[in-house]
Write a protein that holds these residues in place. Structure first.
Motif, PDB file in Angstrom:
ATOM      1  N   GLN A   1      -8.239  -3.426   3.872  1.00  0.00           N
ATOM      2  CA  GLN A   1      -9.148  -2.523   3.165  1.00  0.00           C
ATOM      3  C   GLN A   1      -9.836  -1.575   4.144  1.00  0.00           C
ATOM      4  O   GLN A   1     -10.019  -0.390   3.845  1.00  0.00           O
TER       5      GLN A   1
ATOM      6  N   LEU B   1       0.785   6.761   4.298  1.00  0.00           N
ATOM      7  CA  LEU B   1       0.965   5.304   4.274  1.00  0.00           C
ATOM      8  C   LEU B   1       2.431   4.867   4.301  1.00  0.00           C
ATOM      9  O   LEU B   1       2.759   3.906   4.999  1.00  0.00           O
TER      10      LEU B   1
ATOM     11  N   CYS C   1      -4.944  -1.798  -5.401  1.00  0.00           N
ATOM     12  CA  CYS C   1      -4.209  -2.787  -4.598  1.00  0.00           C
ATOM     13  C   CYS C   1      -4.699  -4.208  -4.863  1.00  0.00           C
ATOM     14  O   CYS C   1      -3.934  -5.162  -4.705  1.00  0.00           O
TER      15      CYS C   1
ATOM     16  N   LEU D   1      -4.631  -6.589  -0.521  1.00  0.00           N
ATOM     17  CA  LEU D   1      -5.223  -6.171   0.751  1.00  0.00           C
ATOM     18  C   LEU D   1      -6.339  -7.122   1.146  1.00  0.00           C
ATOM     19  O   LEU D   1      -7.245  -7.371   0.361  1.00  0.00           O
TER      20      LEU D   1
ATOM     21  N   SER E   1       0.840   4.223  -2.756  1.00  0.00           N
ATOM     22  CA  SER E   1       0.635   5.636  -2.405  1.00  0.00           C
ATOM     23  C   SER E   1       1.773   6.525  -2.904  1.00  0.00           C
ATOM     24  O   SER E   1       1.581   7.721  -3.105  1.00  0.00           O
TER      25      SER E   1
ATOM     26  N   ALA F   1       0.835  -1.208   0.000  1.00  0.00           N
ATOM     27  CA  ALA F   1       0.000   0.000   0.000  1.00  0.00           C
ATOM     28  C   ALA F   1       0.868   1.256   0.000  1.00  0.00           C
ATOM     29  O   ALA F   1       0.532   2.250  -0.657  1.00  0.00           O
TER      30      ALA F   1
ATOM     31  N   ILE G   1      -7.505   1.209   4.973  1.00  0.00           N
ATOM     32  CA  ILE G   1      -7.450   2.169   3.859  1.00  0.00           C
ATOM     33  C   ILE G   1      -8.685   3.067   3.882  1.00  0.00           C
ATOM     34  O   ILE G   1      -8.582   4.287   3.701  1.00  0.00           O
TER      35      ILE G   1
END
Length: 177
Positions: A74, A89, A65, A69, A39, A35, A77
């Protein structure tokens, strides 16, 4: 950088505590690492700084992603997007990695019992200590019949005296004071 770390710390700590509880530290480290890379992507970075609605941004980020994830990743996020914090992140992943390194260190715990502990009892004590200390624990078990019954556990600064002799000593102190 210090400001990003301050913002990222609660997310990293919550994710780490959850990962330890679910015994999924390695998979969480991978998820957060991926992640963080997403980002930092040059295409994604302007979207994170833009004015896109948080739910749409979270959905887009999760879609990018993909399978990397799990459901809990999730959710993290979504929460971070809702709070406008997806840009931190990389700092979250870095802090998580630091927590992981610290956690991976093994602490030795001395367990003194009145009688020989069974393997199941040793395992139960080990699991409980790992949860409490958030570290791997190596037990050094010994027997001291003078305890009458129960156990005394010493791990670093932590001392848990669950022995009958300890309880009698504390009761004696209370009665004398």
């Amino acid at each position: 950088m210090a400001e990003l770390t301050t913002i990222a710390r609660p997310y990293a700590k919550a994710a780490f505590d959850f990962a330890v509880e679910k015994q999924a530290v390695d998979s969480w480290a991978e998820m957060l690492g991926f992640a963080a890379l997403v980002s930092e992507n040059e295409t994604m970075r302007p979207l994170l700084a833009g004015s896109m609605a948080s739910s749409a941004l979270a959905k887009l980020f999760i879609d990018v992603c993909g399978e990397q994830l799990n459901e809990h990743g999730q959710n993290l996020i979504k929460v971070m997007a809702e709070n406008g914090r997806l840009e931190v992140l990389p700092a979250v992943a870095q802090l998580f990695a630091e927590y992981r390194l610290e956690w991976a260190k093994e602490v030795e715990a001395d367990v003194v019992s009145a009688t020989e502990l069974s393997d199941a009892q040793q395992q139960q004590i080990g699991v409980s200590l790992e949860k409490r200390l958030a570290r791997k624990v190596k037990l050094n078990c010994s027997v001291d019949a003078g305890l009458i019954a129960g156990v005394i556990i010493k791990a670093g600064d932590l001392v848990i005296d669950g022995s009958v002799s300890g309880k009698l000593a504390r009761l004696s102190d209370k009665l004398q004071s």
